[in-house]
Write a protein that holds these residues in place. Structure first.
Motif, short mmCIF file in Angstrom:
data_model
loop_
_atom_site.label_atom_id
_atom_site.label_comp_id
_atom_site.label_asym_id
_atom_site.label_seq_id
_atom_site.Cartn_x
_atom_site.Cartn_y
_atom_site.Cartn_z
N TYR A 83 11.00 3.70 50.67
CA TYR A 83 11.38 4.37 51.64
C TYR A 83 9.88 4.79 52.28
O TYR A 83 9.84 5.78 53.50
N ARG A 84 8.80 5.54 51.34
CA ARG A 84 7.70 5.30 51.63
C ARG A 84 7.07 5.30 52.37
O ARG A 84 6.77 5.66 53.63
N MET A 85 6.58 3.66 52.64
CA MET A 85 6.02 2.80 53.69
C MET A 85 6.99 3.11 54.82
O MET A 85 5.79 2.74 56.25
N LEU A 86 8.16 2.96 54.72
CA LEU A 86 9.08 2.93 56.59
C LEU A 86 8.93 4.46 56.81
O LEU A 86 9.56 4.54 57.94
N GLY A 87 8.62 5.55 56.27
CA GLY A 87 8.63 6.84 56.64
C GLY A 87 9.71 7.51 56.95
O GLY A 87 9.83 8.25 57.19
N TRP A 88 10.77 6.67 55.42
CA TRP A 88 12.26 7.50 55.85
C TRP A 88 11.89 9.06 54.31
O TRP A 88 12.52 9.50 54.89
N TYR A 89 10.32 8.70 53.29
CA TYR A 89 10.58 9.19 52.79
C TYR A 89 9.23 9.86 53.12
O TYR A 89 8.21 9.46 52.85
N VAL A 90 8.99 10.71 52.78
CA VAL A 90 7.01 11.89 52.77
C VAL A 90 6.94 12.54 51.60
O VAL A 90 8.16 13.01 50.94
N PRO A 91 5.56 12.36 50.61
CA PRO A 91 5.32 13.39 49.60
C PRO A 91 5.63 14.92 50.19
O PRO A 91 5.61 15.09 50.19
N ALA A 92 5.90 15.13 48.98
CA ALA A 92 5.99 16.59 48.91
C ALA A 92 5.30 17.43 47.08
O ALA A 92 5.86 17.57 46.17
N GLY A 93 4.42 17.54 47.51
CA GLY A 93 3.75 18.02 45.98
C GLY A 93 3.02 16.79 45.19
O GLY A 93 1.88 17.44 44.58
N SER A 94 3.71 15.73 44.39
CA SER A 94 3.23 15.39 43.37
C SER A 94 3.36 13.23 43.88
O SER A 94 4.96 13.64 44.70
N ARG A 95 3.06 12.62 43.05
CA ARG A 95 3.46 11.26 43.19
C ARG A 95 5.21 10.74 43.20
O ARG A 95 5.50 9.56 43.37
N THR A 96 5.61 12.22 42.45
CA THR A 96 7.02 12.04 41.93
C THR A 96 7.65 12.25 42.97
O THR A 96 9.29 13.13 42.21
N GLN A 97 6.79 13.42 43.63
CA GLN A 97 8.57 14.25 44.35
C GLN A 97 8.70 14.32 46.10
O GLN A 97 7.66 13.31 46.55
N PHE A 98 9.54 14.00 46.64
CA PHE A 98 9.95 13.37 48.17
C PHE A 98 10.89 14.32 48.22
O PHE A 98 10.94 14.89 48.19
N ARG A 99 10.56 14.11 50.14
CA ARG A 99 11.51 15.31 50.71
C ARG A 99 11.69 14.09 52.00
O ARG A 99 10.84 12.99 52.20
N MET A 100 13.37 14.47 52.76
CA MET A 100 13.20 13.18 53.11
C MET A 100 12.51 13.57 54.83
O MET A 100 12.00 14.98 55.24
N SER A 101 12.03 12.58 55.75
CA SER A 101 11.68 12.86 56.78
C SER A 101 12.18 13.16 57.70
O SER A 101 13.87 13.37 57.75
N GLU A 102 12.08 13.87 58.82
CA GLU A 102 12.59 14.01 59.92
C GLU A 102 13.07 12.67 60.85
O GLU A 102 14.54 12.88 61.46
N PHE A 103 12.15 11.91 60.86
CA PHE A 103 12.73 10.79 61.54
C PHE A 103 14.11 10.25 60.59
O PHE A 103 14.43 9.64 60.91
N GLY A 104 14.13 9.95 59.30
CA GLY A 104 14.82 9.89 58.30
C GLY A 104 16.67 10.35 58.98
O GLY A 104 17.54 8.97 58.75
N GLU A 105 16.76 11.18 60.11
CA GLU A 105 17.57 11.82 60.97
C GLU A 105 18.12 10.39 61.58
O GLU A 105 19.20 9.84 61.98
N TYR A 106 17.29 9.67 62.08
CA TYR A 106 17.55 8.91 63.02
C TYR A 106 18.32 7.41 62.68
O TYR A 106 19.11 7.18 62.69
N ILE A 107 17.44 7.32 61.42
CA ILE A 107 18.14 6.22 60.64
C ILE A 107 19.25 5.97 59.76
O ILE A 107 20.17 5.75 60.18
N TYR A 108 20.13 7.91 59.68
CA TYR A 108 20.97 7.95 59.14
C TYR A 108 22.12 7.92 59.92
O TYR A 108 23.62 7.90 59.91
N GLU A 109 21.86 8.43 61.58
CA GLU A 109 22.63 8.02 62.13
C GLU A 109 22.96 7.01 63.09
O GLU A 109 23.95 6.82 63.60
N SER A 110 22.02 6.18 63.00
CA SER A 110 21.92 4.99 63.71
C SER A 110 22.98 4.27 63.35
O SER A 110 23.77 3.60 62.31
#
Length: 350
Positions: A83-110
């Motif tokens: 998911y990180r390679m695809l740009g769907w997750y982005v790092p959020a402070g550490s290697r084990t913390q994430f947040r959803m990317s802005e681009f993730g909404e495109y995938i969610y809606e598609s």
């Protein structure tokens, strides 16, 4: 001879995308989330199991004091790497913390055709090194386009050829690297030496043959999902026996022609430009890529797009990017640091 690692996350791309939609829907508002947070979502929706159990019982059976041995934790860890390679997750402070990317909404809606178009856009832009992803192997590599181009040039490709010719390639920016890689595969076929090539990788990297083969599960599933390859048993390529190959489809051959003519830009190559020029180029590149797969710009977005071309003019001209054909390999949602993407948003109020 480092090996680029795709985690052994999935061989069903449709399920992989649907799993992301569930995660996105549940965690989109979170400032950050962990492997444990995501695993609980997957448990609640029955998307993972542990030792034959689902739900709370799966969580009980999975939980270990040593997290590296926790099955559910590790299932999401494998998902998260891709998911990180695809740009769907982005790092959020550490290697084990994430947040959803802005681009993730495109995938969610598609859905349907656009789902495949967006997924194809993302997979061909997986790249190393990458400021958003910690790729330990150190390869300089954009693997999926190289696989597609090699498969189309040779007519078909073998799983092991992907391992020794693509995933173990140290630098795809070297001069004549594509031609030399084609010649290497042809020589391996002529001398029936692919097993020798794999044995060398096993010895050099202290890694099992089975693990190396698992690294191809995601790219091979991608080729099939996108209609770029058909599986076929072919006789006489390696010795006298039949081997399973992935045969290029007409769609793959057409895409390979586009990739051959595309300007491939890596983030590290933009370091000599000002941060405003880079941020403007990011906006330009995003809009260019989305237009290519059918998204329409409203009046305000078109004005911002035109302004981004002016502000990143030096990058565009220095790299011979064709504004009409749009032959560009660069997608900022996957390749650019978060703080520079925030500047892009400020510059274009998007």
């Amino acid at each position: 001879m480092p090996v680029f690692r795709f985690s052994n996350a999935v061989s069903d791309i449709s399920k992989f995308i649907q799993t992301y939609r569930v995660l996105f829907n549940e965690l989109r508002e979170a400032q950050s989330f962990t492997h444990d947070d995501a695993a609980k979502v997957l448990i609640n929706y029955g998307l993972v199991s542990s030792q034959g159990a689902i739900g709370e019982e799966a969580l009980r059976r999975s939980t270990r004091e040593d997290r590296s041995r926790d099955p559910l934790y590790n299932q999401h860890k494998m998902y998260s790497e891709i998911y990180r390679m695809l740009g769907w997750y982005v790092p959020a402070g550490s290697r084990t913390q994430f947040r959803m990317s802005e681009f993730g909404e495109y995938i969610y809606e598609s859905r349907g055709k656009i789902e495949r178009e967006l997924f194809q856009l993302n997979v061909i832009h997986i790249v190393s090194p990458n400021p958003l992803v910690d790729v330990k192997s150190g390869n300089v590599l954009r693997p999926i386009p190289l696989i597609i181009r090699l498969m189309s040039k040779l007519g078909f490709i073998h799983r092991d050829e992907i391992i020794y010719a693509v995933l173990s390639l140290e630098n795809d920016r070297d001069e004549d690297v594509f031609e030399r890689t084609v010649d290497m595969i042809k020589y391996s076929r002529k001398t029936n030496s692919k097993n020798t090539q794999i044995d060398l990788l096993v010895e050099k990297n202290k890694i099992s043959r089975n693990t190396l083969q698992n690294y191809t599960r995601f790219p091979l599933a991608t080729l099939r999902y996108l209609g770029l390859a058909d599986k076929e048993w072919i006789n006489g390529v390696y010795g006298d026996g039949k081997e399973l190959f992935y045969v290029a489809t007409e769609k793959a051959i057409k895409l390979a022609r586009e990739l051959n003519q595309s300007i491939d830009i890596r983030h590290s190559e933009l370091s000599n430009y000002s941060i405003n020029e880079r941020a403007s180029f990011y906006y330009f590149a995003i809009m260019l890529q989305l237009q290519k797969i059918g998204f329409q710009m409203d009046k305000e977005t078109k004005e911002n797009y035109d302004r981004s071309i002016i502000l990143s003019d030096k990058i565009i001209k220095d790299n011979n990017v064709d504004l009409e054909k749009g032959g560009l390999l660069f997608f900022p949602y996957q390749e650019s640091p978060s703080h520079e993407m925030l500047l892009m948003d400020k510059l274009f109020d998007s």
